[in-house]
Design a protein around this motif. Sequence first.
Motif, PDB file in Angstrom:
ATOM      1  N   LYS A  89      26.536  37.349  36.493  1.00 14.35           N
ATOM      2  CA  LYS A  89      27.203  35.987  36.945  1.00 14.35           C
ATOM      3  C   LYS A  89      27.964  35.499  35.749  1.00 14.35           C
ATOM      4  O   LYS A  89      29.280  35.114  35.975  1.00 14.35           O
ATOM      5  CB  LYS A  89      26.522  35.327  37.802  1.00 14.35           C
ATOM      6  N   LYS A  90      27.263  35.102  34.859  1.00 13.92           N
ATOM      7  CA  LYS A  90      27.646  34.448  33.788  1.00 13.92           C
ATOM      8  C   LYS A  90      28.691  35.203  33.222  1.00 13.92           C
ATOM      9  O   LYS A  90      29.815  34.617  32.495  1.00 13.92           O
ATOM     10  CB  LYS A  90      26.617  34.147  32.773  1.00 13.92           C
ATOM     11  N   LEU A  91      28.521  36.604  32.890  1.00 17.73           N
ATOM     12  CA  LEU A  91      29.451  37.372  32.254  1.00 17.73           C
ATOM     13  C   LEU A  91      30.854  37.370  32.813  1.00 17.73           C
ATOM     14  O   LEU A  91      31.741  37.342  32.313  1.00 17.73           O
ATOM     15  CB  LEU A  91      28.853  38.815  31.868  1.00 17.73           C
ATOM     16  N   ASN A  92      30.649  37.543  34.156  1.00 21.38           N
ATOM     17  CA  ASN A  92      31.842  37.576  34.982  1.00 21.38           C
ATOM     18  C   ASN A  92      32.675  36.190  34.845  1.00 21.38           C
ATOM     19  O   ASN A  92      33.871  36.244  34.609  1.00 21.38           O
ATOM     20  CB  ASN A  92      31.682  37.791  36.316  1.00 21.38           C
ATOM     21  N   THR A  93      32.011  35.187  34.898  1.00 22.45           N
ATOM     22  CA  THR A  93      32.737  34.009  34.429  1.00 22.45           C
ATOM     23  C   THR A  93      33.345  33.803  33.165  1.00 22.45           C
ATOM     24  O   THR A  93      34.342  33.392  33.015  1.00 22.45           O
ATOM     25  CB  THR A  93      31.688  32.725  34.928  1.00 22.45           C
ATOM     26  N   TYR A  94      32.551  34.273  32.382  1.00 19.08           N
ATOM     27  CA  TYR A  94      33.171  34.329  30.898  1.00 19.08           C
ATOM     28  C   TYR A  94      34.227  35.122  30.636  1.00 19.08           C
ATOM     29  O   TYR A  94      35.391  34.793  30.006  1.00 19.08           O
ATOM     30  CB  TYR A  94      32.013  34.902  29.885  1.00 19.08           C
ATOM     31  N   LEU A  95      34.266  36.231  31.402  1.00 20.40           N
ATOM     32  CA  LEU A  95      35.457  37.112  31.241  1.00 20.40           C
ATOM     33  C   LEU A  95      36.797  36.591  31.868  1.00 20.40           C
ATOM     34  O   LEU A  95      37.868  36.896  31.622  1.00 20.40           O
ATOM     35  CB  LEU A  95      35.176  38.636  32.048  1.00 20.40           C
ATOM     36  N   GLN A  96      36.380  35.906  32.876  1.00 12.20           N
ATOM     37  CA  GLN A  96      37.724  35.260  33.423  1.00 12.20           C
ATOM     38  C   GLN A  96      38.335  34.048  32.503  1.00 12.20           C
ATOM     39  O   GLN A  96      39.625  33.808  32.640  1.00 12.20           O
ATOM     40  CB  GLN A  96      37.444  34.516  34.793  1.00 12.20           C
TER      41      GLN A  96
ATOM     42  N   ILE B 188      36.934  50.504  26.736  1.00  9.80           N
ATOM     43  CA  ILE B 188      36.239  49.884  27.826  1.00  9.80           C
ATOM     44  C   ILE B 188      37.045  48.833  28.237  1.00  9.80           C
ATOM     45  O   ILE B 188      37.204  48.408  29.462  1.00  9.80           O
ATOM     46  CB  ILE B 188      35.057  49.419  27.065  1.00  9.80           C
ATOM     47  N   ARG B 189      38.097  48.239  27.470  1.00  9.21           N
ATOM     48  CA  ARG B 189      38.820  47.265  27.978  1.00  9.21           C
ATOM     49  C   ARG B 189      39.964  47.880  28.950  1.00  9.21           C
ATOM     50  O   ARG B 189      40.328  47.091  29.889  1.00  9.21           O
ATOM     51  CB  ARG B 189      39.764  46.411  26.741  1.00  9.21           C
ATOM     52  N   LYS B 190      40.628  48.853  28.587  1.00 10.04           N
ATOM     53  CA  LYS B 190      41.597  49.503  29.207  1.00 10.04           C
ATOM     54  C   LYS B 190      41.109  49.759  30.618  1.00 10.04           C
ATOM     55  O   LYS B 190      41.856  49.766  31.653  1.00 10.04           O
ATOM     56  CB  LYS B 190      42.336  50.565  28.607  1.00 10.04           C
ATOM     57  N   VAL B 191      39.709  50.538  30.809  1.00 13.36           N
ATOM     58  CA  VAL B 191      39.145  50.756  31.868  1.00 13.36           C
ATOM     59  C   VAL B 191      38.991  49.605  32.866  1.00 13.36           C
ATOM     60  O   VAL B 191      39.394  49.732  34.015  1.00 13.36           O
ATOM     61  CB  VAL B 191      37.721  51.535  31.462  1.00 13.36           C
ATOM     62  N   TYR B 192      38.462  48.598  32.187  1.00 16.65           N
ATOM     63  CA  TYR B 192      38.216  47.302  33.058  1.00 16.65           C
ATOM     64  C   TYR B 192      39.632  46.937  33.424  1.00 16.65           C
ATOM     65  O   TYR B 192      39.443  46.371  34.797  1.00 16.65           O
ATOM     66  CB  TYR B 192      37.694  46.324  32.150  1.00 16.65           C
ATOM     67  N   GLU B 193      40.596  46.669  32.684  1.00 16.41           N
ATOM     68  CA  GLU B 193      41.945  46.356  33.091  1.00 16.41           C
ATOM     69  C   GLU B 193      42.580  46.926  34.207  1.00 16.41           C
ATOM     70  O   GLU B 193      42.975  46.526  35.272  1.00 16.41           O
ATOM     71  CB  GLU B 193      42.878  46.275  32.055  1.00 16.41           C
TER      72      GLU B 193
ATOM     73  N   PRO C 170      41.946  40.705  26.051  1.00 18.73           N
ATOM     74  CA  PRO C 170      42.866  41.937  26.685  1.00 18.73           C
ATOM     75  C   PRO C 170      43.241  43.136  25.591  1.00 18.73           C
ATOM     76  O   PRO C 170      42.842  42.923  24.238  1.00 18.73           O
ATOM     77  CB  PRO C 170      44.207  41.119  27.005  1.00 18.73           C
ATOM     78  N   SER C 171      43.463  44.245  26.430  1.00 18.52           N
ATOM     79  CA  SER C 171      43.610  45.419  25.207  1.00 18.52           C
ATOM     80  C   SER C 171      44.695  45.247  24.358  1.00 18.52           C
ATOM     81  O   SER C 171      45.738  44.445  24.946  1.00 18.52           O
ATOM     82  CB  SER C 171      43.419  46.588  26.168  1.00 18.52           C
TER      83      SER C 171
END
Length: 461
Positions: free
Chosen positions: A153-160, A251-256, A165-166
């Motif tokens: 939950k915290k990491l999701n908030t952090y990523l927002q 991993i960033r391009k996968v996530y994006e 970005p890649s």
Amino acid sequence: MKLFLHRKDLRVDDLAAFNYLLSSSEPSLHMLILDPFLLRHSRHEAHSGKQFLQYVRRLMNLYKQYGKTIYVVYGEPEVVLEQVLHNAPIDEVIVHRDFTPYAKTRDRKLREVARARGVSFTEFVDHTLADLADFQISSGKSGPYKVYTPFYKKLNTYLQTFYRPSSPLHLGDLSTVDLAQLEGSQRLLELIQSWVPPFSLEDYMPAENPIESLDDFLTDHLPFYAARRDYYAYDGTSSLSAAINAGAISIRKVYEAVMEQEHSAAWVRQLVWRDFYLYQSIYDENFFGYEKTFDFTNLSDRHFEAWRKAETGVPIIDAAMTELNETGRMPNRLRMITAMFLTKNLLCPFTLGEQYFRYKLSDYDNTLNRGGWLWCASLGFDASPYFRIMNPVTQSITYDPSGQYLRRWLPQMAGLSDKQIHQPQAHAIVDLKQSRAAAIEVYKHILKSKPTVELGGSEDG
């Protein structure tokens, strides 16, 4: 001149080191050192080694495709680096970090070699979705997260808020050094030609483009991933783990790419599990030393060979181990089932299975593999409770009710009914009920045991 050393970053785009190299505005020498320690015991012939070397071949082809130069050599990294620095005007060495005990030791030696030559040694972290050090600081916690759900939950908030970005930067934007065109480099060229592996890289087919696998997954499987991911007879996974772990895809391009899609939440949760294990490898001081922390004297290797050879008499275990031995693949749920069966029902030390997977898994990663085994052995952050032991028959019936997977990998059982095919055979090496009861008592003792010796670490990258 800068020297960039490829390791587990076998791609040519979205690399932190490439951004840094471009900012230097000078040509850079690019190398990949095949480490004899990591390829020992004929690992180049095992599924994990072969998969990595296929990505090495792909990387070599990509450099050639873009008209750039990379030197792939074989030798002890610190020995190779010392010779390179002695024979070329290098003022800075640039690498991407890893956090395994072996990687830390290797990079300490490289740093010392560079320092002795008066050369800078610059490291970047490039294999995680989030900047985990910054994440920990921003969390405001005095200690690390030890449970996955709050971390997620915290990491999701952090990523927002803080997502990195890649980068659009590509190998084609850089200028690489061709030693054949560099004055005074003849001696280094001769050394490079002598640093050849004891096997031919030409024997390895270049790996396929992982972007194509990602595109196929997003189109054909992502909408159904949450519902189907545990039903292992239906291969609805991305098949990207090997490429991600080798750094052949960012991993960033996968996530994006995934975040642009509907139905992405379940798969993003799995990506965050990856960061959670990498986070543990940094913040759990025992992560690479739990086998030296608890009393494992009630465990033995008595049944390990039967497990390894797919001869346990429990169909789902033998089918999963057969697939692993033959192909290097094993769906994630089956990794949990087979690992928990080995550690709990068979009372074998988790390290035996961890080491076996090291060679057999085509998508092997030391940290992620260890994280999974610790979970099954009820050790580490947010591990499975010692009293929670998967019943392989129940798991088989639930996630492969028609026995499709069993019939695929155990064709000798194909004639059994859908009900019979899941049941232990007459020669099964343990009774599931009795072995479960024994495991609960043994692991209750293990988790109550006190540290026995000074902690060490797993010696593999």
